[in-house]
Design a protein around this motif. Structure first.
Motif, PDB file in Angstrom:
ATOM      1  N   ARG A 448      90.695   5.921  98.935  1.00 43.01           N
ATOM      2  CA  ARG A 448      90.143   4.992  98.041  1.00 43.01           C
ATOM      3  C   ARG A 448      88.504   4.924  98.145  1.00 43.01           C
ATOM      4  NH1 ARG A 448      90.195   0.480 101.484  1.00 43.01           N
ATOM      5  NH2 ARG A 448      89.745  -0.870  99.888  1.00 43.01           N
ATOM      6  N   VAL A 449      87.748   4.692  96.957  1.00 40.08           N
ATOM      7  CA  VAL A 449      86.434   4.842  96.866  1.00 40.08           C
ATOM      8  C   VAL A 449      85.798   3.494  97.416  1.00 40.08           C
ATOM      9  CG1 VAL A 449      84.368   4.861  95.560  1.00 40.08           C
ATOM     10  CG2 VAL A 449      86.310   6.505  95.252  1.00 40.08           C
ATOM     11  N   ARG A 450      84.965   3.271  98.615  1.00 36.96           N
ATOM     12  CA  ARG A 450      84.248   2.165  98.639  1.00 36.96           C
ATOM     13  C   ARG A 450      82.633   2.448  98.585  1.00 36.96           C
ATOM     14  NH1 ARG A 450      86.151   0.381 104.692  1.00 36.96           N
ATOM     15  NH2 ARG A 450      85.038  -1.689 103.958  1.00 36.96           N
ATOM     16  N   ARG A 451      82.068   1.147  98.241  1.00 34.98           N
ATOM     17  CA  ARG A 451      80.889   1.322  97.879  1.00 34.98           C
ATOM     18  C   ARG A 451      79.981   0.497  98.950  1.00 34.98           C
ATOM     19  NH1 ARG A 451      79.027  -0.011  91.896  1.00 34.98           N
ATOM     20  NH2 ARG A 451      79.842   2.436  91.583  1.00 34.98           N
ATOM     21  N   CYS A 452      78.935   0.744  99.432  1.00 34.36           N
ATOM     22  CA  CYS A 452      78.062   0.049 100.390  1.00 34.36           C
ATOM     23  C   CYS A 452      76.596  -0.042  99.664  1.00 34.36           C
ATOM     24  CB  CYS A 452      77.865   0.671 101.800  1.00 34.36           C
ATOM     25  SG  CYS A 452      77.163  -0.419 102.900  1.00 34.36           S
ATOM     26  N   VAL A 453      76.105  -1.328  99.452  1.00 35.15           N
ATOM     27  CA  VAL A 453      74.774  -1.259  98.804  1.00 35.15           C
ATOM     28  C   VAL A 453      73.670  -2.087  99.947  1.00 35.15           C
ATOM     29  CG1 VAL A 453      73.543  -2.402  97.066  1.00 35.15           C
ATOM     30  CG2 VAL A 453      75.858  -1.810  96.568  1.00 35.15           C
ATOM     31  N   LEU A 454      72.652  -1.353 100.034  1.00 33.25           N
ATOM     32  CA  LEU A 454      71.551  -1.780 100.846  1.00 33.25           C
ATOM     33  C   LEU A 454      70.503  -2.033 100.162  1.00 33.25           C
ATOM     34  CD1 LEU A 454      70.081  -2.476 103.653  1.00 33.25           C
ATOM     35  CD2 LEU A 454      69.530  -0.167 103.640  1.00 33.25           C
ATOM     36  N   HIS A 455      70.224  -3.548  99.710  1.00 39.07           N
ATOM     37  CA  HIS A 455      69.014  -3.906  98.894  1.00 39.07           C
ATOM     38  C   HIS A 455      67.681  -3.829  99.403  1.00 39.07           C
ATOM     39  CE1 HIS A 455      66.669  -6.724  96.244  1.00 39.07           C
ATOM     40  NE2 HIS A 455      67.267  -6.196  95.353  1.00 39.07           N
ATOM     41  N   GLY A 456      66.653  -3.268  98.726  1.00 44.13           N
ATOM     42  CA  GLY A 456      65.309  -3.297  99.014  1.00 44.13           C
ATOM     43  C   GLY A 456      64.988  -2.292 100.015  1.00 44.13           C
ATOM     44  N   ALA A 457      65.630  -1.460 100.795  1.00 44.90           N
ATOM     45  CA  ALA A 457      65.045  -0.478 101.775  1.00 44.90           C
ATOM     46  C   ALA A 457      65.652   0.955 101.490  1.00 44.90           C
ATOM     47  CB  ALA A 457      65.651  -0.939 102.977  1.00 44.90           C
ATOM     48  N   PHE A 458      65.126   2.032 102.071  1.00 47.38           N
ATOM     49  CA  PHE A 458      65.562   3.370 102.253  1.00 47.38           C
ATOM     50  C   PHE A 458      65.291   4.117 100.870  1.00 47.38           C
ATOM     51  CE2 PHE A 458      67.811   1.994 106.201  1.00 47.38           C
ATOM     52  CZ  PHE A 458      67.297   2.959 106.966  1.00 47.38           C
ATOM     53  N   ARG A 459      64.355   3.492 100.333  1.00 48.41           N
ATOM     54  CA  ARG A 459      63.878   4.292  98.842  1.00 48.41           C
ATOM     55  C   ARG A 459      62.587   4.778  99.512  1.00 48.41           C
ATOM     56  NH1 ARG A 459      64.763   7.150  94.283  1.00 48.41           N
ATOM     57  NH2 ARG A 459      62.731   7.298  92.918  1.00 48.41           N
ATOM     58  N   ILE A 460      62.446   5.928  99.804  1.00 50.96           N
ATOM     59  CA  ILE A 460      61.509   6.657 100.624  1.00 50.96           C
ATOM     60  C   ILE A 460      60.282   7.456  99.619  1.00 50.96           C
ATOM     61  CG2 ILE A 460      62.690   7.005 102.576  1.00 50.96           C
ATOM     62  CD1 ILE A 460      62.941   9.876 101.879  1.00 50.96           C
ATOM     63  N   VAL A 461      60.374   7.379  98.218  1.00 50.71           N
ATOM     64  CA  VAL A 461      59.561   8.169  97.216  1.00 50.71           C
ATOM     65  C   VAL A 461      59.074   6.855  96.298  1.00 50.71           C
ATOM     66  CG1 VAL A 461      60.077  10.245  97.831  1.00 50.71           C
ATOM     67  CG2 VAL A 461      61.230   9.113  96.146  1.00 50.71           C
TER      68      VAL A 461
END
Length: 461
Positions: A448-461
């Motif tokens: 099964r495909v499972r999606r995990c979303v972390l909002h507002g962090a770990f965008r490094i550029v």
């Protein structure tokens, strides 16, 4: 030997085999409830206590330790089913062990943006029911075990009644190796009662999360009616089209190799040959020089049809998968040495064209040109969208047929078995999910495909 003595001997052999099968089945719980509970418990251990590295090592060991048993399992499958060619069965077992992908096939999809990071990963379904056929019983068990366990699943196999001994033996070996490697052996189990009622009870069990069915229309329909997500590997009737630009000698050898492989049992094997008229005679000459026997006498062709088909033009199951020499001998024809395939020229409406014979009997139909051949190939494949083959050096023809046929497997300029990894660089699959659109299955198919979303962090550029 007198007829009565023969009957007594047959009864003793049948009783002996029945006793052996009963003893094999006694190793596993007879209750569907018990077997699912045991497998479910083992699956949770396998999923949570064994990380990706551990699973990879155990599955690598499983492959290594199964390989020396390939010939033994092939021989047992041949004895059980009385179908196929031993050398080809050995190759199928080795193929399923060596070229079935494992945990290395998984990748994580990551998406980053102004709002943070998204991960999409594959997770196990849980307990899977795998219904296996008599045509590829051992190879399907090995292939599905590796794929399903790679994703962290557990599996309960439901074997074909005509292939019980070889299925039980294969599962015994797998379980023994898993135990040796410290894994929970019960993550792979088998339904010892091969009845339809037990299968229905198994599929409807609440702990069963996915059903994978490899076999005929009836089995696939049962899986799709189970109320569970299902992968349906249904029937096929793969055409092979040879046009006027093909390298004819190579095409002839490839068609024979594919159509005669394991006596035409694989669902991907060429089932009818469509040849452009201007090259048909030359193609036949090359085929007859390389293991094909052309049956020309119309009375013999009719006799062959009566031998292998019922009155309503369906295949006789007891005639499936025999050597080409067996059919010829039954027609009173002395089989030529090394004959692998019977070639019969006929028209499109002939049952040898319309039915998936699963016998080394190949119908050949002439067409005026590629366009006519492509239209015929589409008709006789019956929209199963399973497999098709072309021999051509015309790029446009190859491209047009690939698009038009819409098959799960399409092979150009090679035997059909290139599509499952023999002389081909693709992974092996013995469950081709045509009915449900899954195509050749891999470990990804059973997750099964499972999606995990972390909002507002770990965008490094």
């Amino acid at each position: 030997m007198k007829a009565i003595e023969v009957d007594d001997l047959v009864k003793k052999i049948v009783a002996k085999v029945a006793k052996e099968l009963a003893q094999e089945g006694e190793k596993y719980p007879s209750s569907v409830k018990d077997i699912v509970e045991i497998t479910s418990k083992a699956q949770k251990t396998w999923q949570w206590d064994f990380n990706l590295e551990s699973r990879s090592k155990i599955i690598a060991a499983l492959k290594t330790k199964l390989l020396p048993h390939a010939e033994e399992l092939a021989q047992l499958a041949r004895e059980d089913t009385n179908m196929g060619c031993l050398d080809d069965k050995i190759l199928k077992k080795k193929l399923s062990i060596i070229k079935t992908p494992g945990p290395e096939y998984f990748t994580t999809r990551a998406i980053s943006g102004d709002n943070g990071l998204v991960l999409e990963e594959l997770a196990p379904f849980g307990v899977i029911v795998s219904i296996t056929p008599s045509t590829n019983p051992v190879a399907t068990v090995i292939n599905n075990t590796i794929c399903m366990l790679s994703g962290g699943n557990g599996v309960v196999f439901s074997p074909h009644p005509g292939a019980l001994r070889c299925t039980f033996k294969t599962i015994d070996l797998i379980r023994s190796i898993l135990a040796q490697e410290g894994a929970p052996a019960d993550v792979v189990s088998v339904l010892s009662d091969a009845s339809l009622d037990s299968l229905k009870e198994l599929m409807s069990h609440p702990e069963v999360k996915l059903v994978s069915a490899t076999g005929g229309p009836g089995v696939v329909k049962a899986a799709l009616s189970s109320g569970k997500p299902a992968i349906g590997a249904g029937p096929g009737n793969p055409p092979v089209l040879v046009d006027e630009t093909a390298h004819l000698e190579k095409a002839a050898k490839d068609v024979i190799a594919g159509a005669s492989f394991d006596n035409n049992l694989p669902c991907i094997a060429e089932k009818e040959l469509i040849a452009v008229n201007c090259i048909a005679d030359e193609l036949k000459e090359y085929m007859c020089k390389n293991g094909a026997f052309e049956l020309k006498d119309r009375t013999k062709i009719e006799a062959l049809a009566n031998l292998v088909l019922t009155k309503d033009q369906k295949i006789k199951k007891d005639m499936v998968g025999k050597d080409a020499s067996v059919y010829l001998a039954r027609l009173g024809i002395a089989p030529p040495p090394n004959v692998r395939l019977i070639l019969v020229e006929c028209d499109e409406k002939h049952p040898f064209v319309q039915e998936e014979l699963m016998m080394p009997i190949l119908a050949m139909v002439r067409v005026a040109d590629f366009k006519e051949g492509l239209a015929m190939a589409k008709r006789v494949e019956h929209d199963f969208r399973h497999s098709a083959v072309i021999h051509s050096t015309n790029i446009d023809n190859m491209s047009d047929m690939a698009k038009f046929m819409e098959t799960s497997i399409f092979v150009k300029n090679a035997p059909s078995f290139a599509g499952i990894g023999i002389r081909g660089d693709c992974p092996t699959s013995f469950t081709i999910g045509t009915t449900t659109g899954d195509g050749p299955t891999t470990p990804l198919s059973f997750c099964r495909v499972r999606r995990c979303v972390l909002h507002g962090a770990f965008r490094i550029v």
